[in-house]
Design a protein around this motif. Structure first.
Motif, PDB file in Angstrom:
ATOM      1  N   GLN A 131       0.836  -1.210   0.000  1.00  0.00           N
ATOM      2  CA  GLN A 131       0.000   0.000   0.000  1.00  0.00           C
ATOM      3  C   GLN A 131       0.869   1.257   0.000  1.00  0.00           C
ATOM      4  O   GLN A 131       0.605   2.197  -0.738  1.00  0.00           O
ATOM      5  CB  GLN A 131      -0.963  -0.007   1.201  1.00  0.00           C
ATOM      6  CG  GLN A 131      -2.075   1.001   1.138  1.00  0.00           C
ATOM      7  CD  GLN A 131      -3.108   0.707   0.031  1.00  0.00           C
ATOM      8  OE1 GLN A 131      -3.127  -0.343  -0.600  1.00  0.00           O
ATOM      9  NE2 GLN A 131      -3.974   1.660  -0.213  1.00  0.00           N
ATOM     10  N   GLN A 132       1.957   1.277   0.802  1.00  0.00           N
ATOM     11  CA  GLN A 132       2.873   2.424   0.835  1.00  0.00           C
ATOM     12  C   GLN A 132       3.556   2.583  -0.530  1.00  0.00           C
ATOM     13  O   GLN A 132       3.719   3.693  -1.032  1.00  0.00           O
ATOM     14  CB  GLN A 132       3.931   2.244   1.920  1.00  0.00           C
ATOM     15  CG  GLN A 132       3.424   2.459   3.321  1.00  0.00           C
ATOM     16  CD  GLN A 132       4.520   2.254   4.354  1.00  0.00           C
ATOM     17  OE1 GLN A 132       5.703   2.378   4.057  1.00  0.00           O
ATOM     18  NE2 GLN A 132       4.107   1.919   5.582  1.00  0.00           N
ATOM     19  N   GLN A 133       3.953   1.463  -1.104  1.00  0.00           N
ATOM     20  CA  GLN A 133       4.606   1.471  -2.409  1.00  0.00           C
ATOM     21  C   GLN A 133       3.692   2.077  -3.463  1.00  0.00           C
ATOM     22  O   GLN A 133       4.105   2.930  -4.251  1.00  0.00           O
ATOM     23  CB  GLN A 133       4.982   0.024  -2.793  1.00  0.00           C
ATOM     24  CG  GLN A 133       5.877  -0.091  -3.985  1.00  0.00           C
ATOM     25  CD  GLN A 133       6.205  -1.530  -4.283  1.00  0.00           C
ATOM     26  OE1 GLN A 133       5.982  -1.939  -5.414  1.00  0.00           O
ATOM     27  NE2 GLN A 133       6.700  -2.297  -3.333  1.00  0.00           N
ATOM     28  N   LEU A 134       2.455   1.664  -3.465  1.00  0.00           N
ATOM     29  CA  LEU A 134       1.471   2.153  -4.430  1.00  0.00           C
ATOM     30  C   LEU A 134       1.232   3.654  -4.248  1.00  0.00           C
ATOM     31  O   LEU A 134       1.253   4.420  -5.216  1.00  0.00           O
ATOM     32  CB  LEU A 134       0.158   1.374  -4.277  1.00  0.00           C
ATOM     33  CG  LEU A 134      -0.948   1.675  -5.274  1.00  0.00           C
ATOM     34  CD1 LEU A 134      -0.487   1.402  -6.696  1.00  0.00           C
ATOM     35  CD2 LEU A 134      -2.176   0.840  -4.954  1.00  0.00           C
ATOM     36  N   VAL A 135       1.036   4.080  -2.997  1.00  0.00           N
ATOM     37  CA  VAL A 135       0.806   5.500  -2.711  1.00  0.00           C
ATOM     38  C   VAL A 135       2.040   6.320  -3.124  1.00  0.00           C
ATOM     39  O   VAL A 135       1.911   7.379  -3.758  1.00  0.00           O
ATOM     40  CB  VAL A 135       0.456   5.700  -1.214  1.00  0.00           C
ATOM     41  CG1 VAL A 135       0.495   7.180  -0.838  1.00  0.00           C
ATOM     42  CG2 VAL A 135      -0.901   5.090  -0.903  1.00  0.00           C
ATOM     43  N   TYR A 136       3.230   5.852  -2.770  1.00  0.00           N
ATOM     44  CA  TYR A 136       4.457   6.570  -3.120  1.00  0.00           C
ATOM     45  C   TYR A 136       4.579   6.740  -4.636  1.00  0.00           C
ATOM     46  O   TYR A 136       4.855   7.829  -5.127  1.00  0.00           O
ATOM     47  CB  TYR A 136       5.701   5.848  -2.562  1.00  0.00           C
ATOM     48  CG  TYR A 136       6.980   6.554  -2.942  1.00  0.00           C
ATOM     49  CD1 TYR A 136       7.475   7.587  -2.156  1.00  0.00           C
ATOM     50  CD2 TYR A 136       7.669   6.221  -4.100  1.00  0.00           C
ATOM     51  CE1 TYR A 136       8.625   8.262  -2.517  1.00  0.00           C
ATOM     52  CE2 TYR A 136       8.824   6.891  -4.467  1.00  0.00           C
ATOM     53  CZ  TYR A 136       9.297   7.920  -3.674  1.00  0.00           C
ATOM     54  OH  TYR A 136      10.431   8.595  -4.038  1.00  0.00           O
ATOM     55  N   THR A 159      -5.216   8.873   5.205  1.00  0.00           N
ATOM     56  CA  THR A 159      -4.529   7.585   5.065  1.00  0.00           C
ATOM     57  C   THR A 159      -3.411   7.705   4.021  1.00  0.00           C
ATOM     58  O   THR A 159      -2.318   7.154   4.211  1.00  0.00           O
ATOM     59  CB  THR A 159      -5.533   6.475   4.672  1.00  0.00           C
ATOM     60  OG1 THR A 159      -6.579   6.433   5.660  1.00  0.00           O
ATOM     61  CG2 THR A 159      -4.872   5.127   4.575  1.00  0.00           C
ATOM     62  N   VAL A 160      -3.692   8.417   2.943  1.00  0.00           N
ATOM     63  CA  VAL A 160      -2.653   8.651   1.913  1.00  0.00           C
ATOM     64  C   VAL A 160      -1.485   9.380   2.555  1.00  0.00           C
ATOM     65  O   VAL A 160      -0.317   9.017   2.366  1.00  0.00           O
ATOM     66  CB  VAL A 160      -3.211   9.453   0.713  1.00  0.00           C
ATOM     67  CG1 VAL A 160      -2.098   9.882  -0.235  1.00  0.00           C
ATOM     68  CG2 VAL A 160      -4.264   8.647  -0.028  1.00  0.00           C
ATOM     69  N   HIS A 161      -1.793  10.420   3.328  1.00  0.00           N
ATOM     70  CA  HIS A 161      -0.757  11.197   4.007  1.00  0.00           C
ATOM     71  C   HIS A 161       0.075  10.300   4.938  1.00  0.00           C
ATOM     72  O   HIS A 161       1.311  10.401   4.967  1.00  0.00           O
ATOM     73  CB  HIS A 161      -1.404  12.351   4.790  1.00  0.00           C
ATOM     74  CG  HIS A 161      -0.425  13.186   5.542  1.00  0.00           C
ATOM     75  ND1 HIS A 161       0.416  14.072   4.929  1.00  0.00           N
ATOM     76  CD2 HIS A 161      -0.154  13.247   6.883  1.00  0.00           C
ATOM     77  CE1 HIS A 161       1.175  14.644   5.840  1.00  0.00           C
ATOM     78  NE2 HIS A 161       0.846  14.156   7.042  1.00  0.00           N
ATOM     79  N   LYS A 162      -0.592   9.438   5.704  1.00  0.00           N
ATOM     80  CA  LYS A 162       0.098   8.525   6.640  1.00  0.00           C
ATOM     81  C   LYS A 162       1.018   7.568   5.875  1.00  0.00           C
ATOM     82  O   LYS A 162       2.173   7.358   6.256  1.00  0.00           O
ATOM     83  CB  LYS A 162      -0.929   7.736   7.457  1.00  0.00           C
ATOM     84  CG  LYS A 162      -0.307   6.815   8.477  1.00  0.00           C
ATOM     85  CD  LYS A 162      -1.363   6.081   9.268  1.00  0.00           C
ATOM     86  CE  LYS A 162      -0.682   5.078  10.173  1.00  0.00           C
ATOM     87  NZ  LYS A 162      -1.631   4.227  10.856  1.00  0.00           N
ATOM     88  N   HIS A 163       0.510   6.981   4.768  1.00  0.00           N
ATOM     89  CA  HIS A 163       1.337   6.071   3.969  1.00  0.00           C
ATOM     90  C   HIS A 163       2.567   6.802   3.394  1.00  0.00           C
ATOM     91  O   HIS A 163       3.675   6.254   3.385  1.00  0.00           O
ATOM     92  CB  HIS A 163       0.517   5.462   2.826  1.00  0.00           C
ATOM     93  CG  HIS A 163      -0.406   4.380   3.246  1.00  0.00           C
ATOM     94  ND1 HIS A 163      -0.019   3.287   3.974  1.00  0.00           N
ATOM     95  CD2 HIS A 163      -1.749   4.206   3.015  1.00  0.00           C
ATOM     96  CE1 HIS A 163      -1.051   2.489   4.189  1.00  0.00           C
ATOM     97  NE2 HIS A 163      -2.124   3.033   3.619  1.00  0.00           N
TER      98      HIS A 163
END
Length: 191
Positions: A131-136, A159-163
């Protein structure tokens, strides 16, 4: 004393023995004169050789010369000026070439470091949770805003901000290790 008029007339007719007499007589005079104008003996010798070549090549015109020593010294002055100009141009060229080589090597090193850093960054991204990889990737590689990422993934902007916060912290720490390792390797290679 030498009979300059006779020598000049003989040289004008192509007499090499007359030229040798003139050469032997004026070589030390021109050498002393050139030595006062140039920084080295070898440069003075180059000037004398160039002057004597001009004298030989101007052979047919020499019968008009009234004072051969003044004539030879004026040629020597021009040759010294030419030599100094050539030396200055060569030094400028060498300096420019040296700067260009430094700039090229610095640019090459910067390109190599950038490529290595990108490789390490991509390795670090691959280690992120999915999920972090995708958001990044969406934020930093597709240049989407947090709102757009949230809408596409069906998650909140928070949640996007947190990731992103977690991904950036991980990547900073990961790349910091790489930079420290790189500096250590540079020190070892330069020992």
């Amino acid at each position: 004393m030498i009979d300059e008029k006779y020598l000049l007339s003989a040289i004008a007719k192509g007499d090499t023995s007359a030229f040798k007499i003139l050469y032997d007589h004026y070589y030390p005079i021109v050498h002393r004169f050139a030595s006062q104008l140039v920084p080295s003996k070898s440069m003075a010798q180059d000037v004398v050789q160039d002057v004597m070549i001009v004298v030989w090549e101007k052979g047919r015109e020499l019968h008009r010369v009234e004072n051969i020593e003044s004539y030879i010294k004026s040629i020597a002055k021009r040759k010294v000026i030419d030599l100094i100009r050539r030396d200055i141009r060569f030094k400028k060229y060498e300096q420019h070439r040296s700067c260009a080589e430094v700039e090229l090597s610095e640019a090459l090193i910067a390109t190599i470091y950038l490529k290595e850093t990108n490789e390490h960054l991509n390795n670090g991204i691959a280690l992120l949770p999915k999920q972090q990889q995708l958001v990044y990737r969406m934020c930093h590689q597709q240049y989407l805003k947090y709102e757009e990422v949230a809408a596409k993934l069906g998650i909140s902007k928070g949640t996007v901000h947190k990731h992103m916060k977690l991904a950036l912290k991980f990547l900073r720490d990961y790349l910091r290790k790489y930079v420290i390792l790189s500096m250590i390797m540079d020190v070892i290679w330069n020992l």
